[in-house]
Design an enzyme around this catalytic site. Sequence first.
Site, short mmCIF file in Angstrom:
data_model
loop_
_atom_site.label_atom_id
_atom_site.label_comp_id
_atom_site.label_asym_id
_atom_site.label_seq_id
_atom_site.Cartn_x
_atom_site.Cartn_y
_atom_site.Cartn_z
N TYR A 278 -20.41 89.91 49.78
CA TYR A 278 -20.36 90.64 51.05
C TYR A 278 -19.97 92.12 50.80
O TYR A 278 -19.08 92.40 50.00
CB TYR A 278 -19.34 89.97 51.98
N ASP B 104 -16.03 82.38 49.48
CA ASP B 104 -16.27 82.84 50.85
C ASP B 104 -17.26 81.87 51.49
O ASP B 104 -18.44 81.84 51.13
CB ASP B 104 -16.83 84.28 50.80
N LYS C 233 -17.56 85.11 62.56
CA LYS C 233 -18.96 84.67 62.58
C LYS C 233 -19.08 83.28 63.22
O LYS C 233 -18.72 83.12 64.36
CB LYS C 233 -19.51 84.73 61.15
C1 LIG Z 1 -18.43 89.45 58.04
C2 LIG Z 1 -18.14 88.90 56.70
C3 LIG Z 1 -16.94 89.17 56.03
C4 LIG Z 1 -15.89 90.10 56.60
O1 LIG Z 1 -15.31 89.59 57.75
P1 LIG Z 1 -14.68 90.50 58.92
O2 LIG Z 1 -14.22 89.48 59.89
O3 LIG Z 1 -15.77 91.38 59.41
O4 LIG Z 1 -13.57 91.28 58.30
C5 LIG Z 1 -16.72 88.55 54.81
N1 LIG Z 1 -17.64 87.75 54.25
C6 LIG Z 1 -18.81 87.48 54.84
C7 LIG Z 1 -19.79 86.58 54.18
C8 LIG Z 1 -19.11 88.04 56.08
O5 LIG Z 1 -20.29 87.78 56.66
#
Ligand SMILES: *Cc1c(COP(=O)(O)O)cnc(C)c1O
Length: 392
Positions: free
Chosen positions: A110, A182, A207
């Site tokens: 990311y 992640d 998300k």
């Molecule tokens: C959006 C996202 C992040 C970061 O998250 P935030 O809530 O925007 O700080 C990290 N990893 C992935 C895969 C993401 O899509």
Amino acid sequence: MTSHHSNQEADKRRFATKLLHYNNAVDEQTGASSTPVFQASTFHHHDIHNPPEFDYSRSGNPTREALEQYIALLEGGHRGFAFASGMAAISTAFMLLSAGDHVIVTEDVYGGTYRLLTTILSRMNIETTFVDMTRFDEVKAALKPNTKAVFMETPSNPTLKITDIALTAAWAKDNGLLTMLDNTFMTPYHQRPIEWGVDIVLHSATKFLGGHSDVLAGLAVAADAETGKRLKYLQNGLGNVLAPQESWLLMRGMKTLQARMEQSERSARKLADWLVRHPQVTRVYYPGLDDHPGREIHERQSAGYGAVVSFDVGSGERAKALLNGVQLPLVAVSLGAVESILSYPVMMSHAAMPREVRLERGITDGLVRYSVGLEDIEDLLEDLDQALHGLE
Ligand SMILES: *Cc1c(COP(=O)(O)O)cnc(C)c1O
């Protein structure tokens, strides 16, 4: 605080049931149908000899605690943590490292994680090697005497490359390395990395977990007690915790995770198949497609393909015309919401990446990313079709 459901009982239940019946899903004192929002920064000591369970909300808040137990239950981990954003969760996990340490990271990590590693942690003398994690030989070759951790993200963003979680985690364990993953794109509904040997699972709960484009949050789950203790120390020390209102809102969204993921995925499969046959589309990335190079590994470690489909329309001009031509999806950064979201990595998530690096990683000028929401798929296809037919 006593609890209505013990996690031990809940552990045995199936995922859809766990989403509704977790510790404190029902308030023990009043029977209220949701965890109360404990909008308090501090807690009264009724008896100075017996300090209360919660004493200050940075160190612990009952609403946040309910959420933290909830995500630990869903991921099958020992202990959960809630942060102000996904990046707050990820940066806190990296604080387990010290100056002089080295970490191996998937090259299409990311964008925010890439920025953290290359411009902030680099100043603290934490060194990163980015590798193509679809190639295990590259992971092994990156090992150095000072390597302390491996950071995975699978499927990756935006070209949905697959890392073999069990293989990488087992190798990391043999070499005494901490593993982090992640899990934002899959969520614990589709993929539970702790079952494959990962030490820390991370989420942008902004998300799919939140799911409504209305809350910014991050979650972490530690597989074991020792890692959990260290993360707790960091969370309290860094103070980047999630507020009680946001914790409540996130639990409210998470209750429908399975229903949302199921419908979005059904639609995403249809969209991917439809795009493959569309004359205006040159390439489609989706782990559920027969020709996806990581499909077999993905199917071994995940129960579904997710709701994100990336595709190439041939050029930057055509991608921009498409973004201006669609009427249903939000044209925006982010993903994983009830409404569909169409993103343009070149100008959004990967804008900071040098063009050569970007192209090397398959993030071409014509690539767009579609996060499929809960609209009727026929309407989404009709809308996309009219926008694609408008391209030169
Ligand atoms: C959006 C996202 C992040 C970061 O998250 P935030 O809530 O925007 O700080 C990290 N990893 C992935 C895969 C993401 O899509």
